[in-house]
Design a protein around this motif. Structure first.
Motif, PDB file in Angstrom:
ATOM      1  N   GLN A  10       0.827  -1.207   0.000  1.00 36.13           N
ATOM      2  CA  GLN A  10       0.000   0.000   0.000  1.00 36.13           C
ATOM      3  C   GLN A  10       0.869   1.267   0.000  1.00 36.13           C
ATOM      4  O   GLN A  10       0.563   2.244  -0.678  1.00 36.13           O
ATOM      5  CB  GLN A  10      -0.908  -0.039   1.228  1.00 36.13           C
ATOM      6  CG  GLN A  10      -1.859   1.132   1.289  1.00 36.13           C
ATOM      7  CD  GLN A  10      -2.784   1.043   2.498  1.00 36.13           C
ATOM      8  OE1 GLN A  10      -3.188  -0.037   2.907  1.00 36.13           O
ATOM      9  NE2 GLN A  10      -3.113   2.171   3.066  1.00 36.13           N
ATOM     10  N   TYR A  23       2.453   1.642  -3.423  1.00 40.12           N
ATOM     11  CA  TYR A  23       1.387   2.039  -4.349  1.00 40.12           C
ATOM     12  C   TYR A  23       1.124   3.536  -4.229  1.00 40.12           C
ATOM     13  O   TYR A  23       1.122   4.276  -5.211  1.00 40.12           O
ATOM     14  CB  TYR A  23       0.138   1.214  -3.996  1.00 40.12           C
ATOM     15  CG  TYR A  23      -1.120   1.413  -4.819  1.00 40.12           C
ATOM     16  CD1 TYR A  23      -1.809   2.615  -4.816  1.00 40.12           C
ATOM     17  CD2 TYR A  23      -1.657   0.367  -5.560  1.00 40.12           C
ATOM     18  CE1 TYR A  23      -2.982   2.779  -5.537  1.00 40.12           C
ATOM     19  CE2 TYR A  23      -2.837   0.515  -6.287  1.00 40.12           C
ATOM     20  CZ  TYR A  23      -3.497   1.729  -6.253  1.00 40.12           C
ATOM     21  OH  TYR A  23      -4.665   1.879  -6.963  1.00 40.12           O
ATOM     22  N   ALA A  43      -4.230 -10.195  -3.019  1.00 46.46           N
ATOM     23  CA  ALA A  43      -5.238  -9.307  -3.613  1.00 46.46           C
ATOM     24  C   ALA A  43      -4.767  -8.832  -4.981  1.00 46.46           C
ATOM     25  O   ALA A  43      -5.491  -8.913  -5.965  1.00 46.46           O
ATOM     26  CB  ALA A  43      -5.482  -8.118  -2.696  1.00 46.46           C
ATOM     27  N   PHE A  44      -3.556  -8.334  -5.049  1.00 37.77           N
ATOM     28  CA  PHE A  44      -2.978  -7.967  -6.349  1.00 37.77           C
ATOM     29  C   PHE A  44      -1.574  -8.549  -6.453  1.00 37.77           C
ATOM     30  O   PHE A  44      -1.351  -9.525  -7.140  1.00 37.77           O
ATOM     31  CB  PHE A  44      -2.974  -6.441  -6.543  1.00 37.77           C
ATOM     32  CG  PHE A  44      -2.469  -6.054  -7.905  1.00 37.77           C
ATOM     33  CD1 PHE A  44      -3.253  -6.267  -9.026  1.00 37.77           C
ATOM     34  CD2 PHE A  44      -1.204  -5.517  -8.076  1.00 37.77           C
ATOM     35  CE1 PHE A  44      -2.783  -5.943 -10.303  1.00 37.77           C
ATOM     36  CE2 PHE A  44      -0.723  -5.194  -9.343  1.00 37.77           C
ATOM     37  CZ  PHE A  44      -1.520  -5.403 -10.447  1.00 37.77           C
TER      38      PHE A  44
HETATM   39  C1  LCN Z   1      -2.235  -4.924  -0.499  1.00 42.26           C
HETATM   40  C2  LCN Z   1      -2.035  -6.222  -0.951  1.00 42.26           C
HETATM   41  O1  LCN Z   1      -2.319  -7.291  -0.192  1.00 42.26           O
HETATM   42  C3  LCN Z   1      -1.398  -6.447  -2.248  1.00 42.26           C
HETATM   43  O2  LCN Z   1      -1.878  -7.602  -2.900  1.00 42.26           O
HETATM   44  C4  LCN Z   1      -1.492  -5.237  -3.163  1.00 42.26           C
HETATM   45  O3  LCN Z   1      -0.617  -5.416  -4.250  1.00 42.26           O
HETATM   46  C5  LCN Z   1      -1.111  -3.998  -2.374  1.00 42.26           C
HETATM   47  O4  LCN Z   1      -1.955  -3.831  -1.265  1.00 42.26           O
HETATM   48  C6  LCN Z   1      -1.184  -2.722  -3.228  1.00 42.26           C
HETATM   49  O5  LCN Z   1      -2.507  -2.482  -3.655  1.00 42.26           O
END
Ligand code: LCN
Ligand code: UDP
Length: 803
Positions: A299, A302, A672-673
């Motif tokens: 996060q 990002y 998640a990503f």
């Molecule tokens: C949180 C996560 O768990 C990751 O999978 C993501 O890549 C990250 O945030 C950025 O959005």
């Protein structure tokens, strides 16, 4: 409503299907519920036992039927089945042992029955019921679940249809929107005193287009500006004669023959965004020495990259509108006096490589006003957020010199604070979840009371409900984050309905068909993550240093000394959370002798000494890693670097691994990503990533990388071993994956693409917010306010730091 089972399953398969459901599928005594995977597995055993493969009865329609059953509740002689017939669409049915009809029941009944099944002393109370469906009886709604995630398109269609069907009403709104448009306190676009109505706008537009088309001195912008002003057009239409003309023609088209493309194109040219607040209250937010700490991972990366890229994009966007305005971006986070060597104690910190982006830190305060000195886990920050939002609002107003044009929340806490700020300031709100906790933990809703002491999910999920229903638009990194896959439920989808027995029964928590959802994947910082082949951009000293720490001397920050450093490395980097499953990767590697003989394992994670970790989960993972290393005798095959890498080192390490023909493996149980996957791809490193979650939308399996099942060790390690075997047989095999991965990353996952789309969303949804202020939205706001005060606030205040 009764339905014949034969409307789902062939007649001749029904007796066996009933036999399977009532006898073959055995729930455990303390869990009278079967989930999708249990059902699939049990059915496989059942068909094997009935000799389907060996010519026994075929059960293909039953298999198809069961593939869509998400959950089964077992009540002895009756079952309740939850069928997900399409993404985001569920229906519940009750089935009796003796009957061949199913009875469709409401979702509310389904939840009530589930509560009965799980009733216990702790949760015997009647839960409060939350139903947000009535607030969605207005405005546009998508029909086809496959279109969810492209809300902007639907909204443009809806608004342009309105413009064409009710031009009197909608043209007036457009006119007023342009007339009221301010940026930095300056009136832009339209002078209402000169252009007093839609008719006058149409007339002036004609004159203006005529003038610009025939303009003899197109370079003389000052003279053009004077003439336009005379016609009632202020600044903001473009930075050249041609650009202005295009924008005016778009507006003319929009008033005369509106369509969705013209609407989006026109709105995208309006200079609406110059001040942006990015909200991320919890954790260590900083530029150095924070990654890998509890709560602080992708996060932070990002948001920092997003801020940098957005500043560049907005500067250009404003310039092209003909304005000399410097955009400003503030990342709002928490000030933590006990900063432990980070910059978390600084109020204002400039973001490196930017002109006008800052991290603004505001402290949490105890109720009597004392600043909270120490870091607090993201699961325990809830009692501080209301006051934090009020105080942060003042600081933001002071730093921006007015209101921001866009508020972007991040994660549950940032989205809640974003909601409070947006309500109070009347500013458009965007949410980014990053990862919702709800679906990360099995039965986090049903067994909420078991999780409550450590995680306080009852508060977090309420905060999520409030924020996701208030946001003007929501960005997700993948489509499955919203609506899942054919077989698994999406993170947002899991909020459609759920029950926390004895506490709350959510019969409709989020409307996935509302056009607020948009998929925009992030990118990587291309100054740091670039291909290993671009030798002139690389820092040889840094590369040599990293290579030494991996392939040569063992030191106090590393474990393992590679006996054959010439073998290609299998690389992974992550926090040592259980869900990241680096220990699973080590176990899979340790068990696969062939793989051990073909490649080494290099892991960058956490710290080596569990006493240096504050996190119980991390401590357990550290211990497990040691146990695996010793059990499989991995020291000569593996190097574990137990330290955090700075961003520049992270960039170079992927390239060092690529230099040696290595690969990147991301073995998370769910992701998640997964920014690391993208970083590896941008570096030209072939990737293997978990099939569970976002990575399956980053990678095209066996084309630009590999999707692996991290729970089946043999399969995971076998896929990697096969790859190295193929590389030995064909030297171009590695190169093919490297190049295809790089191409896919560059064509689809960049911050440039991201910023263009985010800015468009802000403008289109901004216009929508202005054009459609209605009663239902105000009522939704009142309802979420009640939820906040009576439910969230009440529970949050019981935590330390509360009342
Ligand atoms: C949180 C996560 O768990 C990751 O999978 C993501 O890549 C990250 O945030 C950025 O959005
Ligand atoms: N990272 C880093 N140094 C480390 C560990 C991680 O720079 O020692 C970075 C990594 O490069 C990536 C981010 O932390 O940019 C992790 O993001 P991801 O989305 O993969 O996972 P999250 O931590 O958000 O679950």
């Amino acid at each position: 409503m009764q339905k014949k089972l034969t409307s789902f399953v062939d007649d001749n398969e029904i007796p066996l299907l009933l036999d399977f459901l009532f006898n073959g599928l055995k729930p455990s005594a303390d869990l009278p519920l079967s989930l999708h995977n249990d059902i699939q597995l049990a059915f496989r055993h059942f068909t094997e036992a009935h000799g389907e493969a060996a010519g026994g009865p075929r059960l293909s329609s039953a298999r198809r039927y069961l593939a869509k059953i998400q959950e089964i509740l077992h009540f002895g002689d009756s079952l309740v089945l939850l069928r997900r017939h399409r993404r985001a669409n569920h229906r519940a049915y009750r089935l009796q042992r003796t009957a061949s009809d199913v009875e469709e029941i409401t979702i509310r009944d389904f939840l009530t029955l589930k509560e009965q099944l799980f009733a216990s002393e702790e949760n015997g109370r009647e839960p409060i019921e939350i139903n947000l469906a009535p607030f969605y009886d207005y405005g546009p709604s998508l029909r086809d679940p496959d279109t969810i995630g492209n809300g902007i398109r639907h909204l443009n269609r809806y608004m342009s249809a309105n413009l064409s069907q009710s031009p009197e009403k909608w043209n007036l709104r457009l006119y007023e929107f342009l007339k009221l448009h301010h940026l930095h306190g300056t009136q832009l676009l339209l002078d209402g005193a000169t252009v007093g109505s839609v008719e006058e706008l149409e007339n002036s537009l004609e004159d203006c287009v005529d003038f610009l088309e025939r303009c003899e001195d197109p370079e003389n912008l000052a003279a053009i500006g004077r003439k336009l002003e005379h016609l009632g057009f202020l600044r903001g239409w473009g930075d050249s004669r041609d650009r202005m003309l295009e924008t005016f023609l778009l507006l003319q088209d929009l008033l005369e023959q509106p369509n969705e493309v013209t609407l989006e194109e026109f709105l995208s040219r309006i200079p609406m965004v110059s001040k942006v607040a990015l909200i991320s209250p919890h954790g260590w937010f900083g530029q150095h020495n924070v990654l890998g700490r509890p709560d602080t991972g992708g996060q932070v990366v990002y948001i920092l990259d997003q801020a940098k890229a957005l500043e560049d994009f907005l500067r250009e966007d404003l310039r092209r509108a003909g304005l000399d305005i410097t955009p400003k971006i503030l990342i709002l986070t928490r000030l933590i006096p006990e900063h432990e060597g980070t910059t978390s104690n600084l109020r204002l910190e400039p973001v490196e490589q930017t002109e006008n982006c800052f991290i603004l830190r505001v402290p949490f305060r105890e109720k009597e006003g004392r600043v909270v000195e120490h870091w607090i886990s993201r699961f325990r920050i809830w009692p501080y957020l209301d006051r934090y939002a009020r105080e942060a609002e003042q600081e933001l107003l002071a730093e921006f010199g007015g209101r921001p044009d866009l508020i972007v929340g991040n994660y549950s806490d940032g989205n809640l604070v974003g909601t409070l700020l947006s309500k109070s300031l009347g500013v458009i709100q965007c949410n980014i979840a990053h990862a919702l906790e709800k679906s990360k933990y099995l039965f986090s809703d049903l067994y909420w009371h078991r999780f409550e002491e450590e995680y306080n999910f009852s508060i977090q999920f309420t905060a999520d409900l409030i924020a996701m229903n208030h946001a003007n638009f929501i960005i997700s990194s993948t489509r499955q984050e919203i609506t899942g896959t054919e077989t698994s439920i999406g993170q947002y989808e899991s909020y459609q309905f759920f029950t926390m027995p004895g506490l709350m029964r959510v019969t409709s928590g989020i409307n996935l068909f509302h056009p607020r959802f948009n998929v925009i994947p992030p990118g990587v910082n291309e100054e740091i993550f670039f291909p290993y082949t671009e030798k002139s951009r690389r820092d040889p000293a840094r590369g040599a240093e990293l290579a030494r720490s991996i392939f040569e001397d063992e030191d106090e920050n590393s474990i393992g000394r590679l006996a054959r450093p010439e073998l290609p490395p299998i690389f992974s980097i992550a926090r040592l959370d259980r869900i990241k499953n680096l220990t699973g990767l080590a176990e899979a590697y340790g068990r696969n002798e062939e793989l051990r003989s073909r490649a080494n394992l290099v892991v960058v994670a956490s710290v080596l000494n569990p006493e240096h970790s504050k996190d119980a989960e991390e401590q357990a993972e550290i211990a497990r890693m040691y146990e695996i290393i010793e059990r499989h005798g991995l020291r000569p095959h593996m190097r574990w670097l137990g330290r955090r890498l700075a961003k520049e080192e992270t960039g170079e390490i992927y390239r060092v691994i690529a230099d040696r023909g290595g690969v990147f493996v991301q073995p998370a149980l769910f992701e998640a990503f997964g920014l690391t996957i993208l970083e590896a791809m941008h570096s030209g490193l072939p990737v293997f990533a978990t099939a569970f979650g976002g990575p399956s939308e980053i990678i095209v399996d066996r084309q630009s990388g590999f999707l692996i099942n991290p729970t089946v060790y043999e399969e995971m390690s076998g896929t990697v071993a096969d790859f190295f075997a193929a590389c030995e047989a064909d030297p171009d095999h590695w190169l093919g994956f490297s190049e295809r991965g790089l191409r896919r990353a560059r064509e689809n996952f960049t911050w440039g693409l991201y910023c263009r789309r985010l800015t468009r969303l802000t403008k289109v949804y901004g216009f929508w917010k202005y054009a459609t202020s209605n009663l239902a939205k105000a009522r939704m706001s009142q309802y979420t306010h009640l939820l906040h005060q009576l439910f969230y606030g009440e529970r949050a205040n019981r935590l330390p730091g509360g009342r």
